[in-house]
Design a protein around this motif. Structure first.
Motif, short mmCIF file in Angstrom:
data_model
loop_
_atom_site.label_atom_id
_atom_site.label_comp_id
_atom_site.label_asym_id
_atom_site.label_seq_id
_atom_site.Cartn_x
_atom_site.Cartn_y
_atom_site.Cartn_z
N ILE A 117 4.25 -21.96 46.64
CA ILE A 117 3.26 -20.90 46.86
C ILE A 117 3.14 -20.05 45.60
O ILE A 117 2.04 -19.73 45.15
CB ILE A 117 3.68 -20.02 48.07
N TRP A 118 4.28 -19.69 45.03
CA TRP A 118 4.25 -18.91 43.78
C TRP A 118 3.52 -19.67 42.69
O TRP A 118 2.72 -19.09 41.94
CB TRP A 118 5.68 -18.58 43.31
N LEU A 120 1.27 -21.93 43.07
CA LEU A 120 -0.16 -21.96 43.40
C LEU A 120 -0.82 -20.68 42.91
O LEU A 120 -1.93 -20.70 42.38
CB LEU A 120 -0.33 -22.12 44.91
N LEU A 121 -0.10 -19.56 43.05
CA LEU A 121 -0.65 -18.27 42.58
C LEU A 121 -0.86 -18.28 41.07
O LEU A 121 -1.74 -17.60 40.56
CB LEU A 121 0.28 -17.13 42.98
N ILE A 122 -0.03 -19.03 40.37
CA ILE A 122 -0.20 -19.14 38.91
C ILE A 122 -1.37 -20.08 38.59
O ILE A 122 -2.15 -19.85 37.66
CB ILE A 122 1.09 -19.71 38.25
N PHE B 23 2.21 -11.21 38.06
CA PHE B 23 1.30 -11.57 39.15
C PHE B 23 0.24 -10.50 39.36
O PHE B 23 -0.93 -10.79 39.60
CB PHE B 23 2.07 -11.83 40.44
N LEU B 26 -2.30 -10.80 36.71
CA LEU B 26 -3.16 -11.95 36.89
C LEU B 26 -4.27 -11.67 37.90
O LEU B 26 -5.39 -12.13 37.75
CB LEU B 26 -2.35 -13.16 37.37
N TYR B 27 -3.91 -10.92 38.93
CA TYR B 27 -4.86 -10.80 40.03
C TYR B 27 -5.66 -9.52 40.03
O TYR B 27 -6.77 -9.47 40.58
CB TYR B 27 -4.15 -11.01 41.37
N VAL B 257 -9.45 -25.69 44.56
CA VAL B 257 -8.09 -25.81 44.04
C VAL B 257 -7.07 -25.84 45.17
O VAL B 257 -6.12 -26.62 45.15
CB VAL B 257 -7.78 -24.67 43.05
N TYR B 261 -4.59 -28.84 46.00
CA TYR B 261 -3.15 -28.63 46.15
C TYR B 261 -2.65 -29.26 47.44
O TYR B 261 -1.64 -29.97 47.45
CB TYR B 261 -2.90 -27.12 46.14
#
Lengths: 300, 275, 356
Positions: A117-118, A120-122, B23, B26-27, B257, B261
């Motif tokens: 999950i982490w 995927l966030l990247i 993070f 990034l977001y 994406v 995945y």
């Protein structure tokens, strides 16, 4: 009979490869050769080329001829752009490493179930439009953007600081868009890291810092090198990010090349600059391949 | 003593803080961009209330409509072409032992990943300009071909990964049970390869949809795609309309994406659902 | 049935060349259960895959029912394989897997349906016909793989270590099952294994292989009792090797003189020369432990209790080690203790003179 079968297998293989190779030759590799050829031609008055041989373009990459007395001098404009491209790319790579390494480490030490999950966030930002992400950065650092508003609101500054259209903006933007490329390969090496080695190091009286320096870092070094190349190479050739965040004031190599095909109307110079950029990238890749090869040998 | 009862060998001071900051970094910009697409006002900095007006205005903007349709046509054609070529190339490079010229082929396929996009863009500009002069054709196929080329490695990677993970014995069992090579491919290889093909096609689609640099250089007049249209808009006074377009593009990419995945993660195809 | 002549397979070229099969010749007969036995890397799987058509031999010939098949691709040969990992198609049901070969042969739908039904019956899998292959156990997968390979009624069924993934009990069951299937279908089975016990219990004939060569072909009893070579004797069961001198040979009977000076008659391959140093192989269970003064004397070094039997390790005079195995009797009192002076003997005809 063994030979005939092998021959037909070979024919089948090349037939399967043909479509992909044809497309790549037509729309990727082949045109590169034409670029080399163009770099040795004379620019046309309104763009394009005149078909007569000339090495002026290559000459102009690093030097300029004075318009009146024909004396030679280093082309300061070009040199400063070269220097800026290399400097900002190195800074981007360094910052991406400083942030990306701990992040990759953090993800690799999460429980197995949540790691994906982490990651995927990247990965998600990486696959989203580069222009949009650059635009997003532009919005927050502009004079009326969040960063300035918050700082004014907190009373840190009285007037907005000019962040946009600076080298800082370009570096920040490139860091932002290429960061996933640093995290991905480091994480890939880190995930394979055997933590019993770390335990062994602690057992042998190493401090946390020295474990990091002497055990973890050397073991994930191939990932760090790969990540650095993956960030450095596209930074060096960046076009969109410096165009949007540099606002035409802070040119990088990509913009300089574009300029020759636009207002500059000097296609041969643009071609020569492209080949120069390509050469620098190839050297970087070769250094990487060699160091990766050495790692393999020393670990084998 | 109570502070840490057991020694955590994995802990490194400050790393989690950096990671969390990373993070957020990034977001945060993306989230703000999405938020302001719903702004009622004209500004992309001052919040004036919720509204969908910019989506409506983008929807009604003929240039946006044109660019969207063009983007979709190019992405669809390019991903189909690139994926078909990639499937064949992957079969050729994984189903036989290393052959002469393997490394050249491999480098060719991955070339778009290694060569700076601006260089390829310039090369295509020059090359296609020559062809345009010679043939007089100025249609969309230049863009479609250029996109197909740089999409090939993206389509190739997941397909090759899938092929390498596949049990070679299955194909041999198919041949052993009287399946000719083509029928073995149709009945055994392709059904198993399907998730990889789909994943490759999706990646190719996203990559094509997002491309700016090559498109900007290759397009003829009036051939804007959504990204190049937006790039042009960034020179003017920016309204949240750009945010709205961006948000839609973002949503498409994120959805694809995540689907990608899930496809690659689920690994094996669902058992027994292929007749 | 299958005639293989001088088959050689070399992988790679130059310094990296590896010879997997070297001048292999063998005839496999109609309806027999033929086993290729040997350690891993001995070439047995390469030989099997050559028969199936997945390996192209470098030289040599192979005929099936008199017809040359080497030029035919696997999908033409009337030969089916049970793969080591079963290779069941994960995207098809049990029944679809079994019917695949018939479908590829373009048999009529009704026939396919009927044959699949029969095959399911044969391997007792009828209730699971529509299951996915991932939803059945390892033993059941094994049965499906067998049924799939048998369904097109091949002339030869090739089995590549099919039992190695099963646990001990299941393996025993499947051994019996395989024998039953072979006799019920009348199809020739070629079975590859590295498990000597499996080979001995199931086969009509065994070919023992090592380093790309077939060392000996024969029935299980012949291979076990009369190994032709040291490798065969050593690989199958336990064996004692004695240095001896050949005194005379008469047909298959050879007189040998042991280091102790005593002579005994042993078996030898017919037609061997009648003098020189030889090695005699004697199975531990064929030897007897006796008081000193027997065929060869020595000292008892160790006694190892195995439940069904007991092994006596004897250091022979002259330095060689020898193991005698004796079946245990209920409530028997151990007659010997470690360190005792003992003798070892065996009956005439028990020892086997090995090929050098």
């Amino acid at each position: 009979m063994a030979e005939t079968r092998e021959i037909s297998a070979a024919r089948r293989r090349w037939m399967l490869l043909a479509p992909a190779l044809a497309i790549l030759v037509f729309a990727a590799s082949g045109p590169l050769l034409i670029v080399i050829m163009y770099s040795f031609l004379t620019p046309g008055d309104y763009g394009g080329v005149i078909w007569s041989f000339s090495t002026d373009a290559w000459f102009n990459v690093v030097a300029e001829r004075d318009f009146f007395d024909e004396t030679l001098s280093f082309s300061d404009a070009h040199w400063s752009i070269f220097w800026r491209s290399v400097k900002l790319s190195l800074m981007t790579t360094a910052v991406a490493f400083l942030v990306g390494f701990p992040t990759a480490y953090f993800i690799a030490t999460r429980p197995k179930a949540t790691r994906d999950i982490w990651m995927l966030l990247i990965i998600i930002p990486f696959w989203t439009n580069l222009l949009i992400r650059t635009f997003a950065v532009m919005e927050i650092i502009r004079n009326e953007g969040v960063v300035n508003s918050v700082m004014i609101g907190l009373g840190i500054i009285d007037e907005p600081i000019q962040l946009l259209f600076t080298e800082f903006a370009i570096t920040l933007g490139m860091f932002y868009v290429y960061l996933p490329l640093m995290v991905l390969p480091i994480y890939a090496s880190m995930e394979r890291l055997d933590f019993s080695l770390v335990e062994a190091a602690y057992d042998l009286y190493a401090s946390r810092w020295r474990v990091l320096k002497r055990v973890i870092f050397p073991l994930v070094k191939p990932g760090v090198i790969a990540g650095s190349i993956l960030v450095f190479v596209p930074s060096l050739g960046a076009y969109v990010t410096p165009r949007v965040l540099g606002g035409g004031k802070q040119l990088m190599l990509g913009n300089l090349i574009e300029l020759q095909f636009g207002q500059g109307r000097n296609w041969p110079l643009g071609a020569a600059l492209s080949i120069t950029l390509l050469a620098i990238v190839m050297i970087a890749l070769m250094v990487y391949v060699r160091s990766a090869g050495r790692e393999e040998v020393s670990h084998g | 003593m109570a502070r840490s009862r057991s020694f955590d060998v994995r802990r490194q001071a400050g790393f989690p803080a950096v990671a969390i900051t990373c993070f957020i970094l990034l977001y945060l910009p993306i989230i703000l961009l999405v938020v302001y697409s719903f702004n009622a006002g004209k500004s992309i900095a001052i919040w004036e209330g919720f509204s969908l007006q910019w989506y409506v205005s983008a929807w009604e903007n003929e240039k946006v409509q044109d660019a969207t349709i063009r983007s979709l046509i190019i992405a669809t054609c390019a991903s189909v072409i690139a994926t078909s070529a990639a499937v064949m190339a992957a079969l050729a490079t994984t189903r036989s032992p290393k052959f002469k010229g393997y490394s050249v082929v491999f480098a060719m396929i991955n070339q778009p990943l290694m060569i700076p996009e601006i260089v390829t863009a310039v090369a295509l500009l020059i090359f296609f300009a020559m062809i345009k002069v010679a043939t007089g054709y100025t249609g969309l196929w230049y863009l479609i071909l250029a996109h197909s080329a740089f999409c090939i490695p993206f389509a190739y990677m997941p397909i090759r990964a899938r092929l390498q993970g596949m049990d070679l014995n299955l194909e041999q069992a198919g041949a052993d049970l009287y399946g000719t090579p083509w029928r073995v491919f149709r009945r055994i290889t392709l059904p198993q390869l399907w998730p990889g093909v789909l994943a490759g096609a999706m990646l190719a689609f996203v990559i094509s949809l997002d491309d700016v640099v090559i498109t900007e250089f290759v397009k003829s007049a009036g051939q804007d795609t959504l990204p190049t249209y937006m790039l042009g808009q960034l020179r003017r006074v920016i309204t949240p309309e750009v945010n709205a377009i961006s948000t839609v593009l973002l949503a498409i990419s994120v959805a694809l994406v995540i689907a990608f995945y899930l496809l690659t993660k689920s690994g094996k195809p669902k058992q027994g659902d292929v007749q | 049935m299958i005639e293989i002549q001088n088959l050689t397979k070399t992988f790679g070229t130059g310094a990296e060349a590896f010879t997997a099969l070297s001048e292999v010749s063998v005839t496999i007969r109609q309806n027999e259960f033929f086993t290729l036995l040997g350690p891993s890397g001995c070439g047995k799987t390469t030989l099997l895959r050559t028969i199936a058509g997945f390996v192209d031999p470098t030289s040599g010939t192979m005929t099936l029912d008199g017809a040359d098949v080497l030029a035919s691709p696997p999908y033409v040969r009337p030969v089916n394989t049970v793969f080591q990992n079963y290779a069941l198609f994960p995207h098809m049901t049990v029944a679809e897997n079994i019917g695949f070969g018939l479908e590829m042969q373009d048999r009529p739908k009704a026939e396919i349906k009927q044959t699949v039904g029969e095959m399911l019956e044969l391997v007792q899998m009828t209730p699971l016909a529509n299951r996915a292959t991932s939803e059945i156990s390892g033993g059941q997968q094994q049965r499906v793989a067998l049924a799939r390979a048998l369904a097109p009624r091949p002339k030869v069924l090739l089995l590549d270590e099919p039992l190695s993934a099963l646990d001990f009990k299941l393996r025993k069951e499947m051994q019996i099952e395989l024998k039953r299937l072979q006799s019920e279908t009348g199809i020739t089975f070629v079975f590859v294994t590295h498990d000597q016990e499996e080979a001995l219990t199931m086969s009509d004939r065994i070919a023992v292989m090592n380093e790309g060569q077939i060392l000996q072909i024969g029935g299980p009893k012949e291979i076990y009792d009369h190994p032709a070579e040291r490798f065969v004797a050593d690989f199958i069961g336990e064996t004692n090797f004695l240095e001896a001198e050949l005194v005379s040979v008469d047909g298959e009977v050879a007189e040998t003189r042991l280091p102790s000076g005593k002579t005994i008659s042993t078996r030898a391959a017919s037609g061997r020369a009648g003098a020189g140093k030889v090695t005699v192989a004697v199975r531990p269970e064929h030897a007897l432990l006796e008081p000193p003064g027997a065929l060869i004397d020595g000292k008892l070094e160790n006694i190892v209790y195995f439940g069904t039997d007991t092994h006596y390790h004897v250091m022979l005079d002259g330095g060689a080690r020898f193991v005698v195995r004796r079946q245990n009797q209920p409530d028997a009192v151990e007659a010997y203790t470690i360190g005792d002076a003992v003798g070892v003997s065996f009956n005439p005809g028990v020892g086997q003179v090995l090929r050098d």
